[in-house]
Motif scaffolding. Sequence first.
Motif, PDB file in Angstrom:
ATOM      1  N   GLU A   1      -0.077   4.911   1.724  1.00 17.90           N
ATOM      2  CA  GLU A   1       0.249   4.665   3.389  1.00 17.90           C
ATOM      3  C   GLU A   1       1.936   5.022   3.981  1.00 17.90           C
ATOM      4  OE1 GLU A   1      -2.736   1.431   4.981  1.00 17.90           O
ATOM      5  OE2 GLU A   1      -3.868   2.525   3.471  1.00 17.90           O
TER       6      GLU A   1
ATOM      7  N   TYR B   1       3.505   3.112   9.026  1.00 22.08           N
ATOM      8  CA  TYR B   1       3.572   4.003   8.010  1.00 22.08           C
ATOM      9  C   TYR B   1       4.751   3.974   7.216  1.00 22.08           C
ATOM     10  CZ  TYR B   1      -0.921   6.277   9.673  1.00 22.08           C
ATOM     11  OH  TYR B   1      -2.315   6.455  10.127  1.00 22.08           O
TER      12      TYR B   1
ATOM     13  N   LYS C   1       0.883  -1.229   0.021  1.00 23.27           N
ATOM     14  CA  LYS C   1       0.035   0.030  -0.195  1.00 23.27           C
ATOM     15  C   LYS C   1       1.163   1.403   0.014  1.00 23.27           C
ATOM     16  CE  LYS C   1      -4.139  -2.363   2.099  1.00 23.27           C
ATOM     17  NZ  LYS C   1      -4.735  -2.629   4.397  1.00 23.27           N
TER      18      LYS C   1
END
Length: 257
Positions: A165, A249, A162
């Motif tokens: 993110e 993150y 992802k």
Amino acid sequence: MLKRTRGFSLIELIVTVGIVATLAAVLGAAGWKVYERSSLAISASNIRQLSVGAAAYLGENNNVFWPYCAAGPEPRGVTWWFGYEPPGSSSLPEGRRIIRPEAGPLGGYVPMSIRPDPGLKLSGRAFKPKYKFGYIGIGYNVLLGGNWSGLEPRINVLTLEKPGEIVVFTTSAQVNTFQKPASGSNPMLEEFYGIDQREVTVHGRNAGYAMVGFANGSAGFLPIDPSTIDQRAPKANVGRFAPSGSTKYLLNQTNNN
């Protein structure tokens, strides 16, 4: 016949001083808001330009992130992700060290219009720069770039599950109590250039939020985890995105294994 000049009465003088003080406070607050917005715009511009440069770099380097650091033996100096530090620079006093942004790994990809970020001076703490002409105040996610040494495996952006993110860049700083003129009784904020899952170096200088650039090229804001705020200077809002050890993150769990 000469007319007598009437002076202010005490009450009139008090009222006048009060009006002037109120106007000064209003204008001062307005000026401060403009300064804050200017800082936000500079942070956004720096993050955006770094993100564009990062995409260009990755496209020409097999999609593998650049190293955080590539230290050569003296007298070669050190190539940091944000520029080249020539031999002897590290022995200069803080604030006078030399950095050449154009000679770093992103130097050929990022415009020279990146500017020093005044937001570092909005923290409520005295600011201590590292480099002459420095203080962009942006940190790079070292888990993508071979860790602090730059020698560990670097991540291929295509392996990020992802990328929208995963933080590549963020507003960054650290609280310094160990280098003069900073001390335990006089903590100072200084520019910093890297983040990981342990160091307390994410800077929420935009109303308590960190501005970030993600691995998919987008930008946004992320909050600082309140439990991670550096209590030596809590109003400076320096912390991490998550508790110590968490790679939230910062890295996929699959990349982290």
